[in-house]
Motif scaffolding. Structure first.
Motif, PDB file in Angstrom:
ATOM      1  N   GLY A  42      -0.800  -2.895  -3.007  1.00  6.97           N
ATOM      2  CA  GLY A  42      -0.664  -3.340  -1.623  1.00  6.97           C
ATOM      3  C   GLY A  42      -0.908  -4.823  -1.454  1.00  6.97           C
ATOM      4  O   GLY A  42      -0.398  -5.445  -0.511  1.00  6.97           O
ATOM      5  N   ASP A  43      -1.719  -5.418  -2.366  1.00  4.64           N
ATOM      6  CA  ASP A  43      -1.944  -6.868  -2.318  1.00  4.64           C
ATOM      7  C   ASP A  43      -0.723  -7.638  -2.787  1.00  4.64           C
ATOM      8  O   ASP A  43      -0.519  -8.789  -2.400  1.00  4.64           O
ATOM      9  CB  ASP A  43      -3.152  -7.246  -3.191  1.00  4.64           C
ATOM     10  CG  ASP A  43      -4.442  -6.650  -2.676  1.00  4.64           C
ATOM     11  OD1 ASP A  43      -4.581  -6.544  -1.449  1.00  4.64           O
ATOM     12  OD2 ASP A  43      -5.303  -6.289  -3.502  1.00  4.64           O
ATOM     13  N   MET A  44       0.071  -7.026  -3.638  1.00  6.34           N
ATOM     14  CA  MET A  44       1.236  -7.688  -4.222  1.00  6.34           C
ATOM     15  C   MET A  44       2.510  -7.474  -3.385  1.00  6.34           C
ATOM     16  O   MET A  44       3.326  -8.375  -3.234  1.00  6.34           O
ATOM     17  CB  MET A  44       1.495  -7.151  -5.639  1.00  6.34           C
ATOM     18  CG  MET A  44       0.366  -7.319  -6.618  1.00  6.34           C
ATOM     19  SD  MET A  44       0.198  -9.034  -7.165  1.00  6.34           S
ATOM     20  CE  MET A  44      -1.207  -9.532  -6.193  1.00  6.34           C
ATOM     21  N   MET A  45       2.658  -6.248  -2.874  1.00  3.13           N
ATOM     22  CA  MET A  45       3.888  -5.882  -2.177  1.00  3.13           C
ATOM     23  C   MET A  45       3.609  -5.577  -0.715  1.00  3.13           C
ATOM     24  O   MET A  45       2.581  -4.970  -0.387  1.00  3.13           O
ATOM     25  CB  MET A  45       4.538  -4.661  -2.839  1.00  3.13           C
ATOM     26  CG  MET A  45       4.903  -4.864  -4.289  1.00  3.13           C
ATOM     27  SD  MET A  45       5.645  -3.388  -5.048  1.00  3.13           S
ATOM     28  CE  MET A  45       7.179  -3.283  -4.118  1.00  3.13           C
ATOM     29  N   ASN A  46       4.521  -5.971   0.138  1.00  2.55           N
ATOM     30  CA  ASN A  46       4.423  -5.664   1.564  1.00  2.55           C
ATOM     31  C   ASN A  46       4.976  -4.257   1.753  1.00  2.55           C
ATOM     32  O   ASN A  46       6.088  -4.059   2.245  1.00  2.55           O
ATOM     33  CB  ASN A  46       5.227  -6.690   2.368  1.00  2.55           C
ATOM     34  CG  ASN A  46       4.936  -6.623   3.844  1.00  2.55           C
ATOM     35  OD1 ASN A  46       4.326  -5.674   4.327  1.00  2.55           O
ATOM     36  ND2 ASN A  46       5.374  -7.625   4.570  1.00  2.55           N
ATOM     37  N   THR A  47       4.183  -3.268   1.319  1.00  3.75           N
ATOM     38  CA  THR A  47       4.685  -1.895   1.237  1.00  3.75           C
ATOM     39  C   THR A  47       5.127  -1.342   2.589  1.00  3.75           C
ATOM     40  O   THR A  47       6.120  -0.628   2.682  1.00  3.75           O
ATOM     41  CB  THR A  47       3.604  -0.979   0.637  1.00  3.75           C
ATOM     42  OG1 THR A  47       2.379  -1.175   1.358  1.00  3.75           O
ATOM     43  CG2 THR A  47       3.366  -1.308  -0.831  1.00  3.75           C
ATOM     44  N   GLU A  48       4.392  -1.666   3.650  1.00  2.00           N
ATOM     45  CA  GLU A  48       4.731  -1.135   4.964  1.00  2.00           C
ATOM     46  C   GLU A  48       6.077  -1.672   5.439  1.00  2.00           C
ATOM     47  O   GLU A  48       6.937  -0.918   5.919  1.00  2.00           O
ATOM     48  CB  GLU A  48       3.644  -1.502   5.968  1.00  2.00           C
ATOM     49  CG  GLU A  48       3.881  -0.913   7.362  1.00  2.00           C
ATOM     50  CD  GLU A  48       2.760  -1.254   8.332  1.00  2.00           C
ATOM     51  OE1 GLU A  48       2.954  -1.057   9.538  1.00  2.00           O
ATOM     52  OE2 GLU A  48       1.704  -1.708   7.871  1.00  2.00           O
ATOM     53  N   LYS A  49       6.294  -2.981   5.283  1.00  2.00           N
ATOM     54  CA  LYS A  49       7.559  -3.582   5.696  1.00  2.00           C
ATOM     55  C   LYS A  49       8.704  -3.104   4.806  1.00  2.00           C
ATOM     56  O   LYS A  49       9.800  -2.797   5.292  1.00  2.00           O
ATOM     57  CB  LYS A  49       7.449  -5.113   5.631  1.00  2.00           C
ATOM     58  CG  LYS A  49       8.710  -5.861   6.037  1.00  2.00           C
ATOM     59  CD  LYS A  49       9.060  -5.617   7.491  1.00  2.00           C
ATOM     60  CE  LYS A  49      10.263  -6.444   7.920  1.00  2.00           C
ATOM     61  NZ  LYS A  49      10.642  -6.194   9.316  1.00  2.00           N
TER      62      LYS A  49
END
Length: 551
Positions: free
Chosen positions: A141-148
């Motif tokens: 989650g720190d690396m990828m904007n998972t929600e978006k």
């Protein structure tokens, strides 16, 4: 060091030009298939209308560029070197992938390509950074904007269901109103239909689309927001009266709606999809300028890209230049006609030579659909069923010379697709214009009973083939970009240079092979016409062309 990365940025923009050329060739099917399929005008006129829309959409498309900057990854946790690896891998993968689909004549999604390439490149580097993190604090989650990223993916695939249902429903109602012999059933309905269509397109083009325009002031936007209802009502009354007057003057209002829909859909395409072509190079350019200006001696592995978290401010020169390239691609691409032909053939009203064969899944779908149809026949009263059948009497269909379907369906295709795409654009969701327009066309053709018992299996097989190609695009884009990013990350400039050369060689080779294939098909077409003709002078002329081309 800075010189090397400046060269990479320049190459990113060079790839962006290729990407615009091959991307527009593929996506021309999105906004031209309805006008071409209905023969609303000659091909040159349709291209001119679409070109104006593409250029206007490109100039007004600044708001979507944030997707490539921080829509998929969290740039604050990536270094300059890592960002450049991702950007270059995305562009190399994207250009080659789109050119392959263009050569095959299959419409694919530039939006899906970009999103899943960014996901693939970001995912592999995120895993590498998490594995190498000694603190153990880094997470995905720190690396990828998972929600978006999830909202973007869901928006893309949800649009398929919405587009099919909306296309089927709206076309069914439109056909009940106008019937296939639509010229006998216009009276006052054409004015209202035209008023709704033009008002809807104008609302989303002018009121929603202008929000990101660089020349709009906060005062103007506030005034439009306060008077939206008044503007919409005024436009509806004005356009309804105008369309009705044009009808009384014996002007074919449907042709006006189709051409306006072509313009608006081209505008929506450029506004929504330009990020797919130049968003990544612009993000790479922003990263480079930030590194040069603010690194203060920090290395490429240590300087983090927090600047990409800010919103994009694309210089107008890039938008104007992109618009010019897109117009050039639209006007000169031969592959665009090949892709348009696939979509038009799958949606045509009459039966003919089917491009696709049969499949077990398609036969199953047809059997289930026939069962549902038989059930509805038993439920619906006989009188109502007869009236509905009279509205769908194909013997009365009015088609332009050589058209695949009529103007009513072309108008619904364009207006509905334009509305769905521009709604997605205003919500800053990069909906796939390919998905929306293709599925709307399939829904309207189903509602028009264009899929008979004989052709339905072949049409469904074709539709499943195209949709399957989209899923293959997503998987291949993710996998290849992840692999390319991985190799570039560990081989540095050597790997980057090798992939740059490979991309250039593949593109040149693909274009050479396509030119040869096109010449062979042209010769085959001349030979078929020569054998079918009964006019001696025409046969002699075609024979000369065939011999000349062969020798």
């Amino acid at each position: 060091m800075e010189t090397i990365y400046l060269g990479i940025v320049i190459f990113l923009f060079m790839l962006a030009v290729f990407d615009l050329l091959v991307g527009v060739s593929n996506d021309a099917v999105n906004f031209m298939n309805s006008a071409v399929g209905a023969k609303v005008a000659n091909f040159k006129t349709i291209v001119i209308v679409a070109s104006i829309g593409v250029f206007a959409g490109a100039v007004l498309s600044n708001g979507m560029m944030d997707i490539a900057r921080h829509g998929i990854f969290q740039p604050v946790n990536f270094s300059f070197y890592e960002i450049m690896c991702i950007m270059l891998a995305v562009m190399v993968t994207d250009v080659v992938l789109l050119d392959v689909f263009n050569t095959l004549g299959l419409p694919t999604s530039t939006t899906v390509s970009m999103v899943f390439e960014l996901l693939g490149g970001t995912f592999i580097l995120a895993i590498l950074k998490i594995v190498g993190d000694e603190t153990g604090l880094l997470t995905l989650g720190d690396m990828m904007n998972t929600e978006k990223a999830l909202s973007v993916i869901m928006g893309i695939f949800l649009s398929v269901a919405i587009a099919f249902i909306a296309g089927t429903f709206v076309q069914y109602i439109s056909r009940l109103i106008f019937s296939f012999n639509y010229k006998k059933n216009l009276s006052w309905t054409i004015g209202i239909f035209g008023g709704i269509a033009v008002t809807s397109l104008s609302y989303f083009m002018l009121i929603k689309g202008l929000k990101s325009a660089p020349f709009m002031t906060p005062e103007s936007l506030a005034w439009i927001s306060e008077n939206t209802t008044l503007l919409v009502v005024g436009c509806f009354i004005t356009f309804t009266l105008l369309m009705q007057i044009l009808h009384w003057c014996r002007v074919n209002v449907f042709k006006i709606i189709v051409l306006l829909g072509t313009f608006s859909l081209a505008l929506a395409f450029a506004g929504n999809d330009l990020v797919n072509f130049i968003g990544v190079p612009l993000a790479g350019f922003s990263a480079y300028t930030d590194y040069v200006a603010n690194s203060n001696g920090a290395g490429i592995h240590d300087f983090m890209m927090s600047s990409l978290m800010s919103s994009a401010k694309t210089p107008p020169i890039f938008l104007i230049a992109s618009g010019i390239v897109m117009v050039y691609a639209l006007a000169t691409s031969k592959k665009a006609k090949n892709v348009i032909k696939t979509s038009v053939d799958l949606a045509r009203q009459e039966e003919g030579d089917e491009m696709f064969g049969s499949s077990a899944l398609a036969r199953t779908i047809v059997r289930r659909a026939n069962n549902i149809n038989d059930f509805l026949k038993r439920v619906i009263p006989v009188g109502m069923r007869r009236w509905i059948d009279s509205r769908f009497n194909k013997d009365e269909v009015i088609l332009e010379n050589g058209a695949a379907f009529d103007l009513v369906r072309a108008a619904v295709n364009l207006v509905l697709s334009g509305l769905l795409i521009i709604i997605g654009t205003t919500m800053k969701l990069p909906l796939s214009t390919t998905y929306v327009t293709f599925i709307v066309a399939m829904g309207t053709s189903l509602a028009d009973r264009a899929w008979s018992r004989e052709s339905a299996v072949y049409r469904i097989t074709g539709m499943l083939s195209v949709i399957g190609g989209w899923f293959i695009t997503a998987f291949v884009a993710f996998t290849i970009c992840a692999l390319v990013t991985f190799i570039m990350f560990y081989t540095s400039f050597v790997g980057m240079f090798i992939f740059i050369v490979v991309a250039v060689v593949l593109l040149v080779r693909s274009n050479i092979k396509y030119s040869k294939k096109e010449k062979a098909e042209q010769q085959d077409d001349i030979f078929k016409r020569m054998m079918a003709s009964k006019d001696k002078s025409e046969v002699l002329s075609l024979l000369r062309q065939h011999v000349k081309g062969t020798l």
